[in-house]
Design a protein around this motif. Structure first.
Motif: not given
Length: 75
Positions: A62-67
């Motif tokens: 779910x946090x794939x695009x998070x820094x």
């Protein structure tokens, strides 16, 4: 090429090379999404264009695009 020919060639190899062959076969099975228990080989083809790879990636966090934490010093 029949399996008998491959089996004869495989029997000539030393054990350490047989392990390499087994690893290569496993990699091919994974790459082409072939179930090891399947009796028929199935090929896997990707359609050209947008959405052609749909279904190839089974899971994305779910946090794939998070820094990433490792790059906070550079941001």
């Amino acid at each position: 090429m029949g399996t008998e020919v491959i089996e004869k060639k495989l029997n000539k190899l030393p054990d350490n090379l047989k392990l390499k062959v087994e690893g290569y076969i496993d990699a091919l099975l994974m790459e082409y999404h072939i179930d090891e228990s399947a009796t028929e080989s199935t090929s896997f083809q990707v359609k050209a264009g947008f959405g052609g790879g749909k279904g190839i990636i089974g899971y994305m966090a779910d946090d794939f695009d998070e820094p990433l934490e490792d790059f906070k010093d550079y941001m």
